[in-house]
Scaffold this motif. Structure first.
Motif, PDB file in Angstrom:
ATOM      1  N   PHE A 114       0.852  -1.180   0.000  1.00 30.60           N
ATOM      2  CA  PHE A 114       0.000   0.000   0.000  1.00 30.60           C
ATOM      3  C   PHE A 114       0.887   1.228   0.000  1.00 30.60           C
ATOM      4  O   PHE A 114       1.657   1.441   0.933  1.00 30.60           O
ATOM      5  CB  PHE A 114      -0.909  -0.013   1.229  1.00 30.60           C
ATOM      6  CG  PHE A 114      -1.762   1.214   1.400  1.00 30.60           C
ATOM      7  CD1 PHE A 114      -2.437   1.775   0.332  1.00 30.60           C
ATOM      8  CD2 PHE A 114      -1.885   1.821   2.646  1.00 30.60           C
ATOM      9  CE1 PHE A 114      -3.225   2.901   0.491  1.00 30.60           C
ATOM     10  CE2 PHE A 114      -2.672   2.948   2.823  1.00 30.60           C
ATOM     11  CZ  PHE A 114      -3.340   3.490   1.732  1.00 30.60           C
ATOM     12  N   SER A 115       0.822   2.016  -1.082  1.00 32.91           N
ATOM     13  CA  SER A 115       1.660   3.205  -1.213  1.00 32.91           C
ATOM     14  C   SER A 115       0.835   4.459  -0.991  1.00 32.91           C
ATOM     15  O   SER A 115      -0.299   4.551  -1.455  1.00 32.91           O
ATOM     16  CB  SER A 115       2.292   3.256  -2.606  1.00 32.91           C
ATOM     17  OG  SER A 115       3.119   2.135  -2.829  1.00 32.91           O
ATOM     18  N   ARG A 116       1.444   5.436  -0.302  1.00 32.70           N
ATOM     19  CA  ARG A 116       0.796   6.732  -0.106  1.00 32.70           C
ATOM     20  C   ARG A 116       1.763   7.845  -0.490  1.00 32.70           C
ATOM     21  O   ARG A 116       2.860   7.926   0.081  1.00 32.70           O
ATOM     22  CB  ARG A 116       0.352   6.905   1.348  1.00 32.70           C
ATOM     23  CG  ARG A 116      -0.929   6.167   1.684  1.00 32.70           C
ATOM     24  CD  ARG A 116      -1.273   6.295   3.146  1.00 32.70           C
ATOM     25  NE  ARG A 116      -0.368   5.493   3.956  1.00 32.70           N
ATOM     26  CZ  ARG A 116      -0.387   5.472   5.281  1.00 32.70           C
ATOM     27  NH1 ARG A 116      -1.240   6.232   5.945  1.00 32.70           N
ATOM     28  NH2 ARG A 116       0.437   4.709   5.960  1.00 32.70           N
ATOM     29  N   PRO A 117       1.384   8.701  -1.445  1.00 35.17           N
ATOM     30  CA  PRO A 117       2.221   9.847  -1.784  1.00 35.17           C
ATOM     31  C   PRO A 117       2.121  10.897  -0.695  1.00 35.17           C
ATOM     32  O   PRO A 117       1.043  11.166  -0.154  1.00 35.17           O
ATOM     33  CB  PRO A 117       1.622  10.339  -3.102  1.00 35.17           C
ATOM     34  CG  PRO A 117       0.194   9.918  -3.049  1.00 35.17           C
ATOM     35  CD  PRO A 117       0.163   8.636  -2.266  1.00 35.17           C
ATOM     36  N   ALA A 152      -5.887  18.567   7.493  1.00 32.38           N
ATOM     37  CA  ALA A 152      -4.532  18.017   7.533  1.00 32.38           C
ATOM     38  C   ALA A 152      -3.483  19.091   7.809  1.00 32.38           C
ATOM     39  O   ALA A 152      -2.617  18.925   8.679  1.00 32.38           O
ATOM     40  CB  ALA A 152      -4.224  17.305   6.215  1.00 32.38           C
ATOM     41  N   LEU A 153      -3.543  20.197   7.091  1.00 37.04           N
ATOM     42  CA  LEU A 153      -2.527  21.241   7.271  1.00 37.04           C
ATOM     43  C   LEU A 153      -2.637  21.894   8.642  1.00 37.04           C
ATOM     44  O   LEU A 153      -1.618  22.226   9.268  1.00 37.04           O
ATOM     45  CB  LEU A 153      -2.643  22.285   6.167  1.00 37.04           C
ATOM     46  CG  LEU A 153      -2.360  21.781   4.745  1.00 37.04           C
ATOM     47  CD1 LEU A 153      -2.466  22.930   3.745  1.00 37.04           C
ATOM     48  CD2 LEU A 153      -0.992  21.115   4.646  1.00 37.04           C
ATOM     49  N   ILE A 175      11.635  13.902  11.328  1.00 36.28           N
ATOM     50  CA  ILE A 175      12.171  13.472  10.038  1.00 36.28           C
ATOM     51  C   ILE A 175      11.260  13.958   8.918  1.00 36.28           C
ATOM     52  O   ILE A 175      11.724  14.306   7.833  1.00 36.28           O
ATOM     53  CB  ILE A 175      12.297  11.936   9.994  1.00 36.28           C
ATOM     54  CG1 ILE A 175      13.222  11.452  11.121  1.00 36.28           C
ATOM     55  CG2 ILE A 175      12.798  11.468   8.641  1.00 36.28           C
ATOM     56  CD1 ILE A 175      14.613  12.028  11.066  1.00 36.28           C
ATOM     57  N   GLY A 176       9.950  13.976   9.171  1.00 44.13           N
ATOM     58  CA  GLY A 176       9.034  14.459   8.148  1.00 44.13           C
ATOM     59  C   GLY A 176       7.648  14.706   8.708  1.00 44.13           C
ATOM     60  O   GLY A 176       7.155  13.939   9.544  1.00 44.13           O
ATOM     61  N   LEU A 177       7.036  15.816   8.265  1.00 43.70           N
ATOM     62  CA  LEU A 177       5.646  16.144   8.572  1.00 43.70           C
ATOM     63  C   LEU A 177       4.931  16.205   7.227  1.00 43.70           C
ATOM     64  O   LEU A 177       5.203  17.091   6.414  1.00 43.70           O
ATOM     65  CB  LEU A 177       5.540  17.492   9.289  1.00 43.70           C
ATOM     66  CG  LEU A 177       6.414  17.699  10.528  1.00 43.70           C
ATOM     67  CD1 LEU A 177       6.228  19.115  11.062  1.00 43.70           C
ATOM     68  CD2 LEU A 177       6.096  16.671  11.591  1.00 43.70           C
ATOM     69  N   TYR A 178       4.011  15.266   6.988  1.00 45.35           N
ATOM     70  CA  TYR A 178       3.497  15.076   5.641  1.00 45.35           C
ATOM     71  C   TYR A 178       1.967  15.056   5.585  1.00 45.35           C
ATOM     72  O   TYR A 178       1.303  14.403   6.406  1.00 45.35           O
ATOM     73  CB  TYR A 178       3.996  13.743   5.071  1.00 45.35           C
ATOM     74  CG  TYR A 178       5.486  13.596   5.068  1.00 45.35           C
ATOM     75  CD1 TYR A 178       6.308  14.516   4.422  1.00 45.35           C
ATOM     76  CD2 TYR A 178       6.089  12.514   5.713  1.00 45.35           C
ATOM     77  CE1 TYR A 178       7.691  14.362   4.413  1.00 45.35           C
ATOM     78  CE2 TYR A 178       7.466  12.345   5.695  1.00 45.35           C
ATOM     79  CZ  TYR A 178       8.264  13.277   5.052  1.00 45.35           C
ATOM     80  OH  TYR A 178       9.625  13.125   5.045  1.00 45.35           O
ATOM     81  N   GLU A 179       1.461  15.731   4.578  1.00 44.33           N
ATOM     82  CA  GLU A 179       0.075  15.580   4.165  1.00 44.33           C
ATOM     83  C   GLU A 179       0.021  14.429   3.158  1.00 44.33           C
ATOM     84  O   GLU A 179       0.830  14.374   2.230  1.00 44.33           O
ATOM     85  CB  GLU A 179      -0.389  16.879   3.507  1.00 44.33           C
ATOM     86  CG  GLU A 179      -1.748  16.818   2.856  1.00 44.33           C
ATOM     87  CD  GLU A 179      -2.024  18.035   1.997  1.00 44.33           C
ATOM     88  OE1 GLU A 179      -3.206  18.252   1.670  1.00 44.33           O
ATOM     89  OE2 GLU A 179      -1.062  18.763   1.642  1.00 44.33           O
ATOM     90  N   VAL A 187      -2.696  12.142   7.435  1.00 47.28           N
ATOM     91  CA  VAL A 187      -1.369  12.721   7.654  1.00 47.28           C
ATOM     92  C   VAL A 187      -0.416  11.617   8.112  1.00 47.28           C
ATOM     93  O   VAL A 187      -0.838  10.595   8.658  1.00 47.28           O
ATOM     94  CB  VAL A 187      -1.389  13.847   8.708  1.00 47.28           C
ATOM     95  CG1 VAL A 187      -2.280  14.996   8.259  1.00 47.28           C
ATOM     96  CG2 VAL A 187      -1.830  13.315  10.067  1.00 47.28           C
ATOM     97  N   VAL A 188       0.860  11.864   7.902  1.00 47.33           N
ATOM     98  CA  VAL A 188       1.919  10.969   8.360  1.00 47.33           C
ATOM     99  C   VAL A 188       3.020  11.832   8.968  1.00 47.33           C
ATOM    100  O   VAL A 188       3.393  12.860   8.384  1.00 47.33           O
ATOM    101  CB  VAL A 188       2.489  10.128   7.199  1.00 47.33           C
ATOM    102  CG1 VAL A 188       3.823   9.492   7.577  1.00 47.33           C
ATOM    103  CG2 VAL A 188       1.490   9.050   6.785  1.00 47.33           C
TER     104      VAL A 188
END
Length: 258
Positions: A114-117, A152-153, A175-179, A187-188
């Protein structure tokens, strides 16, 4: 500066065979290591696309006791150049749906993937900067959360402004804050952490709940969980990832050339 575009993939293995994640992560890290010498992307029979601009930054074995299905691998990819760089190269393999897209050396090894951009938000560090620095942690805290549609933002702004300082006091590095892209409800976030810092934070949180009288409480920890509910609208989970040797974010996987 253009937005950082990344990809996170979760891979499951069935039947329950603990060697399959090992075989997969070993194959993947070796395969992507060879891409560092490529001058241009290419579509290779049996291997799909090869490109150093589609960079395997993190390859992880999921720590099952923290809530992952067993067994699971997680990978984190950097699309160098953003939309017009690594992302374009990945999309190009679907132009005409070439037969080579359906050939793979690892057919039947994975059960599902399962991929999430991911799109970096304000305050999210660039993965290229982190790897150039040589940073690597023994564990990574991996958060996946469902937020209210459109929130999300706002949630990630709150994480950056309110939660990140708390986690920093407990030895966690962002390491990363991602929508999660192409949707408005996910969010991740990913944080580097040592085992001692992980354990100390758990105990400080327990103490704040009155469940541990041997350490100092940090009442900000449960307060954040209450604050987060202003944005959440579904499952929220944090789990731990152990970096696999050979990936850039692994202490055991860095070479002198890195």
């Amino acid at each position: 500066m253009r937005r950082g575009i990344y990809l996170v993939e979760e891979v499951d293995f069935r039947p329950m065979n603990s060697r399959r994640p090992l075989e997969y992560l070993t194959w993947l890290t070796r395969y992507k290591k060879e891409d560092e010498d490529l001058d241009a992307p290419e579509l290779t029979e049996g291997l799909s696309i090869r490109s150093r601009e589609i960079d395997l930054v993190g390859a992880f074995y999921a720590v099952g006791i923290t809530g992952h299905p067993q067994f699971r691998a997680v990978t984190l990819w950097d699309c160098h150049g953003g939309w017009d760089g690594g992302w374009r190269q990945m999309m190009n393999i679907y132009d005409g749906v070439d037969d080579r897209l359906f050939l793979s050396d690892i057919d039947d090894l994975r059960f599902s993937a399962f991929s999430r951009p991911l799109g970096a938000v304000r305050g999210s560090p660039a993965l290229a900067d982190i790897t150039a620095e040589g940073y690597a942690a023994p564990f990574y805290l991996y958060e996946s959360a469902r937020v209210r549609p459109g929130a999300a933002l706002d949630y990630l702004d709150a994480v950056r402004e309110e939660r990140a300082p708390i986690l920093a006091d407990h030895g966690h590095r962002p390491i990363g804050l991602y929508e999660v892209l192409f949707c408005d409800t996910e969010v991740v976030t990913i944080w580097g952490v040592s085992l001692d810092a992980h354990l100390a934070m758990q105990r400080a949180g327990d103490a704040a709940l009155g469940l541990d009288d041997e350490v100092e409480p940090d009442h900000r920890l449960p307060a954040w969980r209450k604050r987060a509910r202003d944005f959440l609208d579904g499952p929220w989970r944090e789990t731990l990832l152990a970096p696999f040797p050979g990936s850039r974010l692994s202490p055991a996987g860095r070479s002198s050339a890195d």
